[in-house]
Design an enzyme around this catalytic site. Structure first.
Site, PDB file in Angstrom:
ATOM      1  CD  GLU A  69      -1.735  15.385 -17.136  1.00  0.00           C
ATOM      2  OE1 GLU A  69      -1.314  15.665 -15.789  1.00  0.00           O
ATOM      3  OE2 GLU A  69      -2.726  14.960 -16.828  1.00  0.00           O
ATOM      4  CG  ASP A  96      -1.410  25.311 -16.021  1.00  0.00           C
ATOM      5  OD1 ASP A  96      -2.762  25.292 -15.075  1.00  0.00           O
ATOM      6  OD2 ASP A  96      -0.606  25.762 -14.933  1.00  0.00           O
ATOM      7  CG  ASP A 118      -4.092  17.889  -4.843  1.00  0.00           C
ATOM      8  OD1 ASP A 118      -4.258  17.817  -4.331  1.00  0.00           O
ATOM      9  OD2 ASP A 118      -2.412  17.883  -5.546  1.00  0.00           O
ATOM     10  CE  LYS A 122      -0.932  20.825   4.717  1.00  0.00           C
ATOM     11  NZ  LYS A 122       1.044  21.257   4.710  1.00  0.00           N
ATOM     12  CG  ASP A 154     -10.313   9.485  -3.627  1.00  0.00           C
ATOM     13  OD1 ASP A 154      -9.758  10.270  -5.066  1.00  0.00           O
ATOM     14  OD2 ASP A 154      -9.741   9.244  -2.624  1.00  0.00           O
ATOM     15  CB  THR A 192      -9.632   7.538 -14.056  1.00  0.00           C
ATOM     16  OG1 THR A 192      -9.704   7.418 -12.766  1.00  0.00           O
ATOM     17  CG2 THR A 192     -11.270   8.936 -14.245  1.00  0.00           C
ATOM     18  CD  GLU A 193      -5.013   6.153 -16.579  1.00  0.00           C
ATOM     19  OE1 GLU A 193      -5.377   5.726 -17.914  1.00  0.00           O
ATOM     20  OE2 GLU A 193      -6.354   6.825 -16.438  1.00  0.00           O
ATOM     21  CD  GLU A 195     -14.330   5.438 -11.619  1.00  0.00           C
ATOM     22  OE1 GLU A 195     -15.578   5.255 -11.193  1.00  0.00           O
ATOM     23  OE2 GLU A 195     -13.854   6.646 -12.153  1.00  0.00           O
TER      24      GLU A 195
END
Length: 214
Positions: A69, A96, A118, A122, A154, A192-193, A195
């Protein structure tokens, strides 16, 4: 989502350098030394606040887990969960994830988890998606033969893109679900949080596994 800056986070991460590894490149190919044992190595990219990785560590005490993270104000929450749970089979990397092949050697990782990354919807941002071919090349390098990428999102558009991307790159797809919470194996799913929030709102969760065929 806006993240509240925690100016004290850096100090806490440095205090627990046995869990938040300060020089992960040093252990490339030698992660067994960090865990003081040889075991299957599982890596989560974008580990967030740590709910998923701690849940998986409890579920699979036979495996070693590493969460990556970048944001120190977020990963400090994962550290706190790790300390609270006493999870001895979890380590964290505050870097990273684009440096993945710097942290792990060829054929070192057994399982790789991509949870709710993420979507970068686009077209001009396609190369930023974690299932873009350049990232898949890194995953293929660090994964063992028949190693598995576990992918959940999602976002239907990202899911469809990722299925095509995995397939075109040569990964074998399995356990595809268009509504994970109603799948036969839903009871085995570690959330996960994000989710939990999406599920409470009745949103669909998409899941697939991509197997390294080499």
């Amino acid at each position: 989502m806006r993240v509240r800056h925690k100016p004290w986070a850096r100090g806490k991460l440095e205090k627990h350098s046995d869990i938040v590894i300060p020089s992960p490149r040093y252990y490339n190919g030698e992660w067994g030394e960090v865990f003081h044992r040889e075991a299957p190595l599982c890596v989560e990219i974008g580990t967030g606040k740590g709910k998923f990785i701690i849940g998986m560590a409890k579920k699979r005490p036979d495996a070693n887990f590493i969460g990556i993270e970048l944001n120190e104000s977020i990963i400090v929450s994962a550290l706190e969960k790790c300390l609270e749970a006493g999870a001895t089979n979890v380590r964290l990397i505050n870097e990273d994830a684009r440096g993945l092949t710097d942290f792990f050697a060829e054929d070192e990782v057994d399982d790789l988890y991509l949870n709710f990354c993420d979507p970068w919807p686009k077209k001009r941002h396609e190369k930023r998606r974690l299932t873009y071919s350049a990232f898949l090349a890194q995953y293929e390098y660090v994964l063992k033969s028949h190693g598995v990428i576990h992918f959940k999102t999602d976002n239907q558009g990202l899911f469809e893109y990722s299925l095509e991307s995995f397939s075109q790159y040569g990964f074998l797809l399995r356990n595809i679900s268009l509504d994970l919470q109603h799948a036969r194996d839903a009871k085995d799913n570690v959330m996960t949080e994000y989710e939990e929030k999406f599920t409470d709102k009745g949103q669909r969760i998409y899941r697939c596994e991509a197997v390294c065929s080499d």
